[in-house]
Design an enzyme around this catalytic site. Sequence first.
Site, mmCIF file in Angstrom:
data_model
loop_
_atom_site.group_PDB
_atom_site.id
_atom_site.type_symbol
_atom_site.label_atom_id
_atom_site.label_comp_id
_atom_site.label_asym_id
_atom_site.label_seq_id
_atom_site.Cartn_x
_atom_site.Cartn_y
_atom_site.Cartn_z
ATOM 1 N N HIS A 187 -61.121 20.473 -27.503
ATOM 2 C CA HIS A 187 -61.294 20.880 -26.115
ATOM 3 C C HIS A 187 -60.657 19.858 -25.181
ATOM 4 O O HIS A 187 -60.076 20.211 -24.156
ATOM 5 C CB HIS A 187 -62.784 21.044 -25.788
ATOM 6 C CG HIS A 187 -63.046 21.835 -24.553
ATOM 7 N ND1 HIS A 187 -63.448 21.263 -23.359
ATOM 8 C CD2 HIS A 187 -62.947 23.158 -24.306
ATOM 9 C CE1 HIS A 187 -63.610 22.205 -22.453
ATOM 10 N NE2 HIS A 187 -63.306 23.372 -22.984
ATOM 11 N N CYS A 188 -60.735 18.591 -25.558
ATOM 12 C CA CYS A 188 -60.182 17.514 -24.722
ATOM 13 C C CYS A 188 -58.669 17.600 -24.576
ATOM 14 O O CYS A 188 -58.115 17.140 -23.566
ATOM 15 C CB CYS A 188 -60.524 16.151 -25.315
ATOM 16 S SG CYS A 188 -62.279 15.806 -25.486
ATOM 17 N N ILE A 189 -57.986 18.152 -25.567
ATOM 18 C CA ILE A 189 -56.510 18.143 -25.546
ATOM 19 C C ILE A 189 -55.928 19.469 -25.062
ATOM 20 O O ILE A 189 -54.711 19.650 -25.102
ATOM 21 C CB ILE A 189 -55.918 17.772 -26.915
ATOM 22 C CG1 ILE A 189 -56.127 18.885 -27.946
ATOM 23 C CG2 ILE A 189 -56.525 16.469 -27.426
ATOM 24 C CD1 ILE A 189 -55.375 18.653 -29.249
ATOM 25 N N ARG B 80 -57.134 18.238 -20.879
ATOM 26 C CA ARG B 80 -58.331 18.733 -20.200
ATOM 27 C C ARG B 80 -58.660 17.867 -18.994
ATOM 28 O O ARG B 80 -59.209 18.352 -17.996
ATOM 29 C CB ARG B 80 -59.511 18.738 -21.183
ATOM 30 C CG ARG B 80 -60.825 19.262 -20.648
ATOM 31 C CD ARG B 80 -60.827 20.734 -20.329
ATOM 32 N NE ARG B 80 -60.380 21.566 -21.418
ATOM 33 C CZ ARG B 80 -60.381 22.890 -21.377
ATOM 34 N NH1 ARG B 80 -60.804 23.541 -20.304
ATOM 35 N NH2 ARG B 80 -59.932 23.590 -22.407
#
Length: 353
Positions: free
Chosen positions: A344-346, A100
């Site tokens: 969501h970060c990955i 992300r």
Amino acid sequence: MITSRRQPAEWAPHDSVWIGWPSAADLWEDNLGPARAEVDDFVRGILFPGGDGSDIRGEKVNLVYRGGEARSAAEIMRGRLPDPSLLTLFEAPLGDIWLRDTGPVFAKSETGELVASAFRFNGWGGKYQLPSDDEIADKIAGHANVRLRRFDDFIGEGGAMEVDGEGTLITTRQCLLNKNRNPNMNEKDVEAVLKSALGIEKTIWLNEGLIGDHTDGHVDNIARFVAPGKVMCMRPTGDDDPNAEIFSDIEKTLKSATDAQGRKLEVVMVPSPGRIEIDDAPVAASHMNFYIANHSVVVPVYGVLSGDSAPGIEAIETLKSVIDRQYFVAVDSSHILSGGGSFHCISQQQPRM
């Protein structure tokens, strides 16, 4: 010729999603295997949201890895899927899994062409600078066959930018105005970059993010658009929630804000996971770090660390009432959180043409 571009909302249809696969044993140590198991569950929540026997097939997954051992582990995971053809393995110079932030941000041009934007990445203000993190956006954009426009005079990450697809963006001053990123920029300077890169007409500025968040206040941990004119944020859980004052400030700011279309925002509240610690220090656990796939919403929960599933269950029930999806999948993200983020970060969605 440079044309205008706009990032679609996450709930718009996707062609695929790019996901980072934990590859560096020296970074993950004892959490490597458990973190991979959580990514496996995340992938299944996208591809087979109704369970392995469901006829529903979600957007395709591009799993980005680095190195032979990581590929072998990913191949084993792929081989266990009911339909392995839905998952493509892509080797790239991956510093770590946080696509992300290091990957390209896909957008659409004014003519409908799929394009991408990328910002300069400096390891979240110089904290964790890894080899090749500055290469991954170009590699993914090239593999996706999209034109990439770089904004190298601006330091920023995708997790710091939450959009509604209609010209509105939410971010935090703690991140994008931080001296460790853009010390010579003010709000108007940043907004000019966001307009060129993502088609933003209105920026809503929050002050700060979660305590213990090494990203310096990424917005995808604290506030998310769930529909046009509708945004979700958290309220405290328990008397010892370390972010109680921060949540109150976020709620107040959002309830007084309007979007690019002039609508007053409808603010939906869900409980936070509460006080969660690793090594006796608060960490940035959040129910906001969900991913909206084509047929499902995958929501991080933290049962291994918190021992209390009630806040996560309530958060998912609320999400069901505001996001138009058939399936809502809870996946424990306790081990990925040890690296500093969640689902969501990955991940980075690639919009459908």
